[in-house]
Scaffold this motif. Structure first.
Motif, short mmCIF file in Angstrom:
data_model
loop_
_atom_site.label_atom_id
_atom_site.label_comp_id
_atom_site.label_asym_id
_atom_site.label_seq_id
_atom_site.Cartn_x
_atom_site.Cartn_y
_atom_site.Cartn_z
N GLN A 133 0.74 -1.36 0.00
CA GLN A 133 -0.12 -0.07 0.09
C GLN A 133 0.74 1.49 0.09
OE1 GLN A 133 -3.06 -0.39 -0.38
NE2 GLN A 133 -3.21 -2.69 0.45
N ASP A 134 1.92 1.24 -0.32
CA ASP A 134 2.99 2.51 0.02
C ASP A 134 3.62 3.25 -1.10
OD1 ASP A 134 4.61 0.45 -0.78
OD2 ASP A 134 6.08 0.69 0.70
N SER A 135 2.75 2.90 -2.46
CA SER A 135 3.29 3.91 -3.41
C SER A 135 2.54 5.14 -3.43
CB SER A 135 2.87 3.00 -4.82
OG SER A 135 1.32 2.95 -4.87
N PRO A 136 3.07 6.36 -3.90
CA PRO A 136 2.42 7.53 -3.80
C PRO A 136 1.05 7.55 -4.37
CG PRO A 136 4.81 7.57 -4.74
CD PRO A 136 4.31 6.35 -4.68
N ARG A 137 0.73 6.71 -5.52
CA ARG A 137 -0.41 6.65 -5.93
C ARG A 137 -1.41 6.10 -5.21
NH1 ARG A 137 -2.12 4.46 -12.00
NH2 ARG A 137 -4.40 4.41 -11.74
N ARG A 138 -1.12 4.93 -4.54
CA ARG A 138 -1.91 4.35 -3.72
C ARG A 138 -2.39 4.85 -2.46
NH1 ARG A 138 -6.01 0.45 -3.82
NH2 ARG A 138 -5.95 -0.62 -2.16
N ILE A 139 -1.24 5.43 -1.79
CA ILE A 139 -1.54 6.41 -0.55
C ILE A 139 -2.64 7.49 -0.87
CG2 ILE A 139 -0.45 8.16 0.98
CD1 ILE A 139 2.01 6.48 0.42
N ARG A 140 -2.60 8.38 -1.96
CA ARG A 140 -3.55 9.06 -2.28
C ARG A 140 -4.97 8.23 -2.41
NH1 ARG A 140 0.33 10.83 -6.08
NH2 ARG A 140 -0.91 9.59 -7.64
N ASP A 141 -5.28 6.97 -2.96
CA ASP A 141 -6.19 6.37 -3.16
C ASP A 141 -7.04 5.98 -2.09
OD1 ASP A 141 -5.94 6.78 -5.98
OD2 ASP A 141 -5.43 4.70 -6.20
N ILE A 142 -6.19 5.61 -0.79
CA ILE A 142 -6.58 4.99 0.19
C ILE A 142 -6.67 5.84 1.55
CG2 ILE A 142 -5.86 2.85 -0.69
CD1 ILE A 142 -3.69 2.93 1.52
N ARG A 143 -6.08 6.86 1.55
CA ARG A 143 -6.04 7.72 2.78
C ARG A 143 -7.21 8.16 3.53
NH1 ARG A 143 -3.21 13.17 -0.28
NH2 ARG A 143 -4.96 13.70 -1.59
N HIS A 144 -8.32 8.14 2.70
CA HIS A 144 -9.59 8.41 3.30
C HIS A 144 -10.11 7.44 4.20
CE1 HIS A 144 -10.81 6.10 -0.19
NE2 HIS A 144 -11.80 5.66 0.30
N GLU A 145 -9.67 6.20 3.92
CA GLU A 145 -9.92 5.10 4.80
C GLU A 145 -8.87 4.39 5.41
OE1 GLU A 145 -11.26 0.55 3.13
OE2 GLU A 145 -11.56 2.19 1.74
#
Length: 279
Positions: A224-236
């Motif tokens: 879960q630690d790629s920049p894109r993934r972090i942006r996608d999941i940070r609300h959760e």
């Protein structure tokens, strides 16, 4: 599938390896047994240590094979040809757990799941081809859906007081801390101290347990630690690295890294590397 179940349970009782050979990932037609009445709707079948991966005719075979390989990697994480936790596998086999795949999300939504119920098949996990190893930097949902199958149908029942998806278990206590309190239903707003803030109101308490465990395990494994993934999941989910989980949620970190339970220690990469090392 009952024929495949017996050697698993007998081997477990005798203390031997569950299967003498790892999966070949060959896609075949639906064999005789519980799934035979569904041959008209389901045409692809892969056996992974006794756990069926099933798919409709229009599901791309390469997607089916990928899902089967990830299932094998999660179950046999050290890739020595034998499942790491025989108790969990035996539980899944006993419950007739299976992974079911369709071509896309619409196909999955339109499938008549009463066909499974009518044949006493209640313990499957759905996945669709377009979310499976999609490429182009998109997250591979196989890492989530297959893990849900293993934790929900395996760990939750093999260790009900620990991984059970209900209030009062070790996992549930961790969940309550991660959400900033005990909530039977999804709150309108989570406390600011929460680091798991899943807001899907259709996800009940048991579902929240499963989702939380998925986030914790895959974050520790580095998914879960790629920049894109972090942006996608940070609300959760806010603990997207191993270090963050260990520091801010030491309770779940201790649970999922406890060698007693033999949870995955390496993230599946779609390449099952087992090689025969003994006669």
């Amino acid at each position: 599938m009952k024929a495949a179940r017996l050697p698993c349970l007998v081997s477990l009782l005798l203390g031997h390896a569950l299967y003498s050979a790892p999966p070949s990932f060959e896609i075949s037609s639906i064999p005789d047994g519980k799934f035979a009445p569904l041959r008209k709707e389901i045409s692809q079948y892969v056996d992974v240590f006794g756990i069926p991966v099933l798919a409709t005719p229009r599901t791309p075979p390469e997607k089916v094979k990928h899902a089967a390989i990830v299932l094998a990697e999660y179950l046999d994480n050290d890739e020595d040809g034998e499942p790491d936790n025989p108790k969990v596998l035996a539980t899944m086999v006993r419950r007739d757990a299976f992974l079911f795949m369709t071509k896309d999300e619409r196909s999955l939504e339109r499938f008549d799941f009463e066909l499974f119920v009518e044949n006493d098949l209640h313990h499957g996990q759905g996945q669709f081809g377009t979310e499976t190893n999609p490429g182009n930097g998109e997250f591979d949902a196989t890492l989530e859906e297959v893990l849900h199958l293993i934790t929900h149908e395996g760990y939750a029942h093999a260790y009900p007081d620990v991984f059970g998806e209900r209030p009062g278990t070790v996992l549930a206590d961790c969940l309550d801390r991660a959400r900033g309190g005990h909530f039977k239903r999804v709150p309108r707003q989570y406390p600011k101290v929460a680091w798991f803030t899943y807001d899907d109101r259709t996800c009940d308490y048991g579902c929240q347990c499963a989702e939380y465990l998925y986030w914790a395990i895959t974050s520790v494994l580095g998914a879960q630690d790629s920049p894109r993934r972090i942006r996608d999941i940070r609300h959760e989910w806010k603990l997207y690295t191993r270090e963050l989980v260990k520091k801010r949620d030491p309770w779940i970190f201790a649970l999922i890294t406890n060698p007693k339970y033999k949870l995955p220690a390496r993230l599946p990469d779609g390449k099952y590397r087992w090689k025969k090392t003994r006669p």
